[in-house]
Design a protein around this motif. Sequence first.
Motif, PDB file in Angstrom:
ATOM      1  N   LYS A  11       0.861  -1.262   0.142  1.00  0.00           N
ATOM      2  CA  LYS A  11       0.011  -0.019   0.032  1.00  0.00           C
ATOM      3  C   LYS A  11       0.802   1.250  -0.127  1.00  0.00           C
ATOM      4  O   LYS A  11       1.640   1.349   0.712  1.00  0.00           O
ATOM      5  CB  LYS A  11      -0.702  -0.005   1.287  1.00  0.00           C
ATOM      6  N   SER A  12       0.709   2.175  -0.986  1.00  0.00           N
ATOM      7  CA  SER A  12       1.229   3.387  -1.238  1.00  0.00           C
ATOM      8  C   SER A  12       0.302   4.483  -0.926  1.00  0.00           C
ATOM      9  O   SER A  12      -1.016   4.426  -1.126  1.00  0.00           O
ATOM     10  CB  SER A  12       2.098   3.631  -2.338  1.00  0.00           C
ATOM     11  N   VAL A  21       4.422   7.695  -0.555  1.00  0.00           N
ATOM     12  CA  VAL A  21       4.854   7.046   0.474  1.00  0.00           C
ATOM     13  C   VAL A  21       4.588   5.690   0.435  1.00  0.00           C
ATOM     14  O   VAL A  21       3.266   5.299   0.167  1.00  0.00           O
ATOM     15  CB  VAL A  21       4.160   7.336   2.060  1.00  0.00           C
ATOM     16  N   ASP A  22       5.461   4.499   0.497  1.00  0.00           N
ATOM     17  CA  ASP A  22       5.250   3.386   0.358  1.00  0.00           C
ATOM     18  C   ASP A  22       5.174   2.801   1.773  1.00  0.00           C
ATOM     19  O   ASP A  22       6.150   2.416   2.415  1.00  0.00           O
ATOM     20  CB  ASP A  22       6.240   2.565  -0.328  1.00  0.00           C
ATOM     21  N   VAL A  23       3.989   2.432   2.259  1.00  0.00           N
ATOM     22  CA  VAL A  23       3.866   2.227   3.715  1.00  0.00           C
ATOM     23  C   VAL A  23       4.013   0.797   3.952  1.00  0.00           C
ATOM     24  O   VAL A  23       4.754   0.341   4.656  1.00  0.00           O
ATOM     25  CB  VAL A  23       2.431   2.630   4.149  1.00  0.00           C
ATOM     26  N   LEU A  24       3.328  -0.184   3.215  1.00  0.00           N
ATOM     27  CA  LEU A  24       3.256  -1.644   3.155  1.00  0.00           C
ATOM     28  C   LEU A  24       3.948  -1.961   1.734  1.00  0.00           C
ATOM     29  O   LEU A  24       3.797  -1.832   0.821  1.00  0.00           O
ATOM     30  CB  LEU A  24       1.994  -2.032   3.712  1.00  0.00           C
ATOM     31  N   ARG A  25       4.967  -2.980   2.082  1.00  0.00           N
ATOM     32  CA  ARG A  25       5.784  -3.490   0.876  1.00  0.00           C
ATOM     33  C   ARG A  25       5.979  -5.047   0.899  1.00  0.00           C
ATOM     34  O   ARG A  25       6.808  -5.504   0.989  1.00  0.00           O
ATOM     35  CB  ARG A  25       7.378  -2.951   0.899  1.00  0.00           C
ATOM     36  N   GLY A  44       3.939   5.690  12.714  1.00  0.00           N
ATOM     37  CA  GLY A  44       4.311   5.890  11.263  1.00  0.00           C
ATOM     38  C   GLY A  44       4.649   5.085  10.374  1.00  0.00           C
ATOM     39  O   GLY A  44       4.681   4.692   9.589  1.00  0.00           O
ATOM     40  N   ALA A  45       4.754   3.733  11.105  1.00  0.00           N
ATOM     41  CA  ALA A  45       5.263   2.699  10.526  1.00  0.00           C
ATOM     42  C   ALA A  45       4.205   1.892   9.615  1.00  0.00           C
ATOM     43  O   ALA A  45       4.449   1.029   8.654  1.00  0.00           O
ATOM     44  CB  ALA A  45       5.590   1.349  11.526  1.00  0.00           C
ATOM     45  N   GLY A  46       2.849   2.241   9.834  1.00  0.00           N
ATOM     46  CA  GLY A  46       1.782   1.745   9.004  1.00  0.00           C
ATOM     47  C   GLY A  46       0.910   0.654   9.669  1.00  0.00           C
ATOM     48  O   GLY A  46       0.269   0.105   8.939  1.00  0.00           O
ATOM     49  N   LYS A  47       0.920   0.603  10.995  1.00  0.00           N
ATOM     50  CA  LYS A  47       0.001  -0.297  11.680  1.00  0.00           C
ATOM     51  C   LYS A  47      -1.345   0.074  11.488  1.00  0.00           C
ATOM     52  O   LYS A  47      -2.380  -1.019  11.115  1.00  0.00           O
ATOM     53  CB  LYS A  47       0.588  -0.568  13.100  1.00  0.00           C
ATOM     54  N   SER A  48      -1.807   1.208  11.495  1.00  0.00           N
ATOM     55  CA  SER A  48      -3.348   1.459  11.200  1.00  0.00           C
ATOM     56  C   SER A  48      -3.728   1.079   9.591  1.00  0.00           C
ATOM     57  O   SER A  48      -4.737   0.808   9.413  1.00  0.00           O
ATOM     58  CB  SER A  48      -3.435   2.930  11.519  1.00  0.00           C
ATOM     59  N   HIS A 216       6.508  -7.632  14.514  1.00  0.00           N
ATOM     60  CA  HIS A 216       6.881  -6.268  14.235  1.00  0.00           C
ATOM     61  C   HIS A 216       6.733  -5.903  12.874  1.00  0.00           C
ATOM     62  O   HIS A 216       6.912  -6.556  11.959  1.00  0.00           O
ATOM     63  CB  HIS A 216       8.339  -6.320  14.564  1.00  0.00           C
ATOM     64  N   LEU A 217       6.269  -4.759  12.951  1.00  0.00           N
ATOM     65  CA  LEU A 217       6.095  -3.989  11.546  1.00  0.00           C
ATOM     66  C   LEU A 217       7.196  -3.099  11.115  1.00  0.00           C
ATOM     67  O   LEU A 217       7.208  -1.969  12.200  1.00  0.00           O
ATOM     68  CB  LEU A 217       4.590  -3.307  11.486  1.00  0.00           C
TER      69      LEU A 217
END
Length: 227
Positions: A11-12, A21-25, A44-48, A216-217
């Motif tokens: 997800k970006s 922003v490439d949040v999930l890769r 800010g790591a993308g957990k939400s 961990h994310l």
Amino acid sequence: ALALELKGISKSYNRGSAAQVDVLRGVDLALKPGEVVALVAPSGAGKSTLLHIAGLLDTPDEGSLCIGGQDVTGLGERARTGLRRSDVGFIYQFHHLLPEFTAAENIVLPQLANGASQKAARARAAELLDLVGLSARAGHRPAAMSGGEQQRVAFCRALANQPRVLLADEPTGNLDPGTSDQVFGVLMDLVRSSGLSALIATHNLDLAARMDRVLHLEDGAVAAAPQ
Ligand code: ADP
Ligand code: ADP
């Protein structure tokens, strides 16, 4: 079947612009039935983003999502809305209860939306409020309750439709440390006694250690915590 399975989820935000922003890769994650897993991530790591995708509140750019063994990746908005009600329970850091309704009504309403009868919905609400020790507060509105009580009602609402998976985003992050510990204990008891599968994001490593597994994310991917 697995309760929840994410494969290669990417997800970006602001795709294709300078602000992308490439949040999930490529997130891979699986939850077995009855498993309670902690998701630990820096802010800010993308957990939400990850929880919203798992809870059908957002869609990934790539990858697949299965809930209770059903591939829900390509479903239309109507089907997603139905599943969001019946198969997924969501808990936020803030309770988001409806202020003009009582605790019991807040737990009854999602059940009516999911097709339950008034009678069954009221009985289920009473049962859940009893489990979290709030029978005496059934007729109170959120503003008349403490933060810990509001959050316990939000837990009941999330479990009202007996979802396949519970997703929680810092469920006690809004409470003072003492209350947080106690209310987290209530959540764990509730999850364990219902045999629910849960993915619970937290910053609190002591709370994470009380779950079956810690993930961990980081850098857009999920990895097991070092033992
Ligand atoms: P976390 O929950 O771990 O704090 P989020 O999933 O909320 O992380 O956000 C991950 C990153 O994506 C952050 O850098 C955030 O600023 C960015 N982000 C989140 N939502 C949006 C959005 N709607 N548009 C643009 N960027 C976003
Ligand atoms: P908690 O440990 O759940 O946060 P508190 O110590 O904050 O509880 O509150 C103790 C009692 O005071 C609770 O039973 C709660 O219902 C009551 N209470 C707290 N805040 C309010 C409020 N704003 N209005 C009415 N009652 C309140």
